[in-house]
Scaffold this motif. Sequence first.
Motif, mmCIF file in Angstrom:
data_model
loop_
_atom_site.group_PDB
_atom_site.id
_atom_site.type_symbol
_atom_site.label_atom_id
_atom_site.label_comp_id
_atom_site.label_asym_id
_atom_site.label_seq_id
_atom_site.Cartn_x
_atom_site.Cartn_y
_atom_site.Cartn_z
ATOM 1 N N GLY A 52 -12.888 1.851 -16.011
ATOM 2 C CA GLY A 52 -13.291 1.659 -14.626
ATOM 3 C C GLY A 52 -12.209 0.984 -13.797
ATOM 4 N N ALA A 53 -12.352 1.076 -12.483
ATOM 5 C CA ALA A 53 -11.499 0.339 -11.548
ATOM 6 C C ALA A 53 -12.256 -0.908 -11.110
ATOM 7 C CB ALA A 53 -11.150 1.197 -10.343
ATOM 8 N N VAL A 54 -11.535 -2.003 -10.874
ATOM 9 C CA VAL A 54 -12.172 -3.285 -10.591
ATOM 10 C C VAL A 54 -11.612 -3.920 -9.329
ATOM 11 C CG1 VAL A 54 -12.594 -5.640 -11.417
ATOM 12 C CG2 VAL A 54 -12.649 -3.732 -13.032
ATOM 13 N N LEU A 55 -12.519 -4.385 -8.478
ATOM 14 C CA LEU A 55 -12.195 -5.285 -7.381
ATOM 15 C C LEU A 55 -12.719 -6.647 -7.807
ATOM 16 C CD1 LEU A 55 -11.312 -6.038 -4.492
ATOM 17 C CD2 LEU A 55 -13.567 -5.275 -3.706
ATOM 18 N N ALA A 56 -11.816 -7.578 -8.096
ATOM 19 C CA ALA A 56 -12.193 -8.895 -8.606
ATOM 20 C C ALA A 56 -12.019 -9.951 -7.527
ATOM 21 C CB ALA A 56 -11.354 -9.243 -9.826
ATOM 22 N N ILE A 57 -13.029 -10.805 -7.380
ATOM 23 C CA ILE A 57 -13.055 -11.823 -6.339
ATOM 24 C C ILE A 57 -13.235 -13.185 -6.998
ATOM 25 C CG2 ILE A 57 -14.254 -12.639 -4.265
ATOM 26 C CD1 ILE A 57 -15.392 -9.749 -4.011
ATOM 27 N N ASP A 58 -12.524 -14.194 -6.508
ATOM 28 C CA ASP A 58 -12.754 -15.568 -6.954
ATOM 29 C C ASP A 58 -12.321 -16.515 -5.850
ATOM 30 O OD1 ASP A 58 -12.643 -18.166 -8.512
ATOM 31 O OD2 ASP A 58 -13.171 -16.774 -10.122
ATOM 32 N N ARG A 59 -13.123 -17.538 -5.605
ATOM 33 C CA ARG A 59 -12.776 -18.503 -4.559
ATOM 34 C C ARG A 59 -11.763 -19.533 -5.042
ATOM 35 N NH1 ARG A 59 -18.367 -21.774 -3.511
ATOM 36 N NH2 ARG A 59 -17.086 -22.865 -1.978
ATOM 37 N N ASP A 60 -11.523 -19.578 -6.334
ATOM 38 C CA ASP A 60 -10.564 -20.519 -6.916
ATOM 39 C C ASP A 60 -9.177 -19.877 -6.931
ATOM 40 O OD1 ASP A 60 -9.027 -22.195 -8.497
ATOM 41 O OD2 ASP A 60 -10.681 -22.672 -9.862
ATOM 42 N N ILE A 64 -7.006 -16.608 -9.380
ATOM 43 C CA ILE A 64 -6.264 -15.439 -8.898
ATOM 44 C C ILE A 64 -4.844 -15.455 -9.449
ATOM 45 C CG2 ILE A 64 -5.472 -14.208 -6.858
ATOM 46 C CD1 ILE A 64 -8.538 -14.237 -7.284
ATOM 47 N N VAL A 65 -4.200 -16.615 -9.419
ATOM 48 C CA VAL A 65 -2.858 -16.743 -9.986
ATOM 49 C C VAL A 65 -2.878 -16.394 -11.472
ATOM 50 C CG1 VAL A 65 -1.012 -18.378 -10.549
ATOM 51 C CG2 VAL A 65 -2.106 -18.454 -8.298
ATOM 52 N N GLY A 66 -3.926 -16.853 -12.160
ATOM 53 C CA GLY A 66 -4.028 -16.611 -13.588
ATOM 54 C C GLY A 66 -4.280 -15.170 -13.955
ATOM 55 N N GLY A 67 -4.655 -14.336 -12.981
ATOM 56 C CA GLY A 67 -4.905 -12.929 -13.251
ATOM 57 C C GLY A 67 -3.665 -12.059 -13.206
ATOM 58 N N GLY A 75 -2.352 -2.513 -13.369
ATOM 59 C CA GLY A 75 -1.806 -1.977 -12.131
ATOM 60 C C GLY A 75 -2.847 -1.724 -11.055
ATOM 61 N N ALA A 76 -2.804 -0.528 -10.475
ATOM 62 C CA ALA A 76 -3.619 -0.206 -9.302
ATOM 63 C C ALA A 76 -5.109 -0.174 -9.591
ATOM 64 C CB ALA A 76 -3.184 1.143 -8.728
ATOM 65 N N ARG A 77 -5.508 -0.118 -10.876
ATOM 66 C CA ARG A 77 -6.945 -0.098 -11.182
ATOM 67 C C ARG A 77 -7.592 -1.464 -11.012
ATOM 68 N NH1 ARG A 77 -9.222 1.175 -15.924
ATOM 69 N NH2 ARG A 77 -7.391 1.338 -17.279
ATOM 70 N N LEU A 78 -6.798 -2.504 -10.795
ATOM 71 C CA LEU A 78 -7.324 -3.845 -10.563
ATOM 72 C C LEU A 78 -6.808 -4.386 -9.244
ATOM 73 C CD1 LEU A 78 -8.739 -6.508 -11.417
ATOM 74 C CD2 LEU A 78 -6.610 -7.128 -12.595
ATOM 75 N N ARG A 79 -7.726 -4.885 -8.432
ATOM 76 C CA ARG A 79 -7.352 -5.593 -7.202
ATOM 77 C C ARG A 79 -7.957 -6.992 -7.288
ATOM 78 N NH1 ARG A 79 -8.877 -0.914 -2.720
ATOM 79 N NH2 ARG A 79 -8.377 0.838 -4.113
ATOM 80 N N LEU A 80 -7.112 -7.984 -7.061
ATOM 81 C CA LEU A 80 -7.535 -9.386 -7.114
ATOM 82 C C LEU A 80 -7.534 -9.964 -5.705
ATOM 83 C CD1 LEU A 80 -5.675 -10.898 -10.206
ATOM 84 C CD2 LEU A 80 -8.137 -10.763 -9.881
ATOM 85 N N VAL A 81 -8.660 -10.556 -5.316
ATOM 86 C CA VAL A 81 -8.777 -11.093 -3.962
ATOM 87 C C VAL A 81 -9.318 -12.516 -4.029
ATOM 88 C CG1 VAL A 81 -9.888 -10.840 -1.709
ATOM 89 C CG2 VAL A 81 -9.225 -8.800 -3.009
ATOM 90 N N GLU A 82 -8.624 -13.441 -3.389
ATOM 91 C CA GLU A 82 -9.140 -14.799 -3.265
ATOM 92 C C GLU A 82 -10.174 -14.823 -2.142
ATOM 93 O OE1 GLU A 82 -7.690 -19.253 -1.866
ATOM 94 O OE2 GLU A 82 -6.186 -17.867 -2.701
ATOM 95 N N GLY A 83 -11.374 -15.230 -2.468
ATOM 96 C CA GLY A 83 -12.447 -15.275 -1.477
ATOM 97 C C GLY A 83 -13.761 -15.647 -2.133
ATOM 98 N N ARG A 84 -14.769 -15.791 -1.317
ATOM 99 C CA ARG A 84 -16.114 -16.122 -1.805
ATOM 100 C C ARG A 84 -16.886 -14.841 -2.069
ATOM 101 N NH1 ARG A 84 -17.796 -21.502 0.144
ATOM 102 N NH2 ARG A 84 -15.980 -22.506 1.083
ATOM 103 N N LYS A 93 -15.108 -3.549 1.928
ATOM 104 C CA LYS A 93 -14.733 -2.621 3.001
ATOM 105 C C LYS A 93 -13.248 -2.691 3.291
ATOM 106 C CE LYS A 93 -19.263 -2.394 5.265
ATOM 107 N NZ LYS A 93 -20.068 -2.772 6.466
ATOM 108 N N ASP A 94 -12.706 -3.905 3.301
ATOM 109 C CA ASP A 94 -11.271 -4.062 3.562
ATOM 110 C C ASP A 94 -10.424 -3.379 2.496
ATOM 111 O OD1 ASP A 94 -11.797 -5.521 5.824
ATOM 112 O OD2 ASP A 94 -11.414 -7.480 4.910
ATOM 113 N N ASN A 95 -10.971 -3.280 1.280
ATOM 114 C CA ASN A 95 -10.240 -2.671 0.173
ATOM 115 C C ASN A 95 -10.686 -1.245 -0.115
ATOM 116 O OD1 ASN A 95 -8.400 -4.775 -1.449
ATOM 117 N ND2 ASN A 95 -10.126 -5.864 -0.529
ATOM 118 N N ASP A 96 -11.446 -0.660 0.823
ATOM 119 C CA ASP A 96 -11.933 0.714 0.664
ATOM 120 C C ASP A 96 -12.612 0.884 -0.692
ATOM 121 O OD1 ASP A 96 -12.399 3.332 1.442
ATOM 122 O OD2 ASP A 96 -10.498 4.068 0.624
ATOM 123 N N PHE A 97 -13.533 -0.055 -1.001
ATOM 124 C CA PHE A 97 -14.170 -0.080 -2.308
ATOM 125 C C PHE A 97 -15.687 0.099 -2.188
ATOM 126 C CE2 PHE A 97 -14.391 -1.496 -6.753
ATOM 127 C CZ PHE A 97 -13.153 -1.102 -7.224
#
Length: 340
Positions: A52-60, A64-67, A75-84, A93-97
């Motif tokens: 699967g492809a993953v959009l991963a979110i963490d407020r810490d 995100i740095v550790g990912g 690669g492109a199958r994972l997107r890491l975003v700092e947020g709540r 929506k911002d990541n077309d997900f």
Amino acid sequence: MGGSESLPNNSSHVPVMLDPVMHALNVRADGRYIDGTFGAGGYSRAILKAGGAVLAIDRDPSAIVGGASLLEEYGARLRLVEGRFSEMEAIAKDNDFTPADGVVLDVGVSSMQLDQAERGFSFRFDGPLDMRMGADGASAADVVNRASIGDLQRIIGHLGEERRAGRIARAIAAARDEEPITRTATLAAIVEKAAGGRAPGSHIHPATRTFQALRIFINRELDELVEALSAAEQVLGEGGRLVVVAFHSLEDRIVKRFLRLRSEELRGSRHQPLNVGPAPSFTALNRGLKADDAETARNPRSRSAVLRAAERTAAPAHPLDITRLGMPRLVGVAEPEAFA
């Protein structure tokens, strides 16, 4: 939190109820999944391994740095975003997900945060009384030293479900009059003395509920959870799965009521006409699953975990009404920012 060596590649980190979570998500090789609580990346890694492809979110930000290593691997199958995770809809929506095929939430504090003394989440190690999941806002020390006795009693009583909240709040106030409370060990000792020590035969430290309450309060964890559940309802496509692992009764009560309200059919009876309401937006997949004995022996953190899962229907998302979700309301208590 430190560098990437302590996060996704940390062999000591064991994702809670990983096999049941993956079964409930029903991951497809071409599916898109949102991990709203990335943490050490355990669920994300398993989803990626399954194709699967993953959009991963963490407020810490440290998570995100550790990912970084996971990003290098997939690669492109994972997107890491700092947020709540309450911002999940906008982030997706911002990541077309959207629409997503699954959302997974491991609610509460992560094992990495608990294990790092400098984060101040746990009294197992003495450290600064912080507890912030993000990088800003009031700390636990701010609240402990500035909140009124009444506010402390309400926070500890409602969010910690602590029956000795009044006694503990008064003890905290007396201690801070002598000097500010800035360390986890100091607060734990104050609470333990006020509570009368550990109950005979109990393995739970008397400060556990107080620390839980402060952490939930300063991070707005229950409000975040409600908004995340509503956001997941918005981003999931028909047939998408919502999987939530909760660790204490306040969280699980909210998840249970949310899914019940969105999966129940409104019916009439011969005594009362049909109550027409919105069509169910979810179909419940279980009534709450707990870890089996093998997992609790292997991973003690799973002892209190409850997994709930549901599948999204084609019906529109329901309006969010937090008054029906069992949220404890701290009447008269200022917002956490007021104590910063």
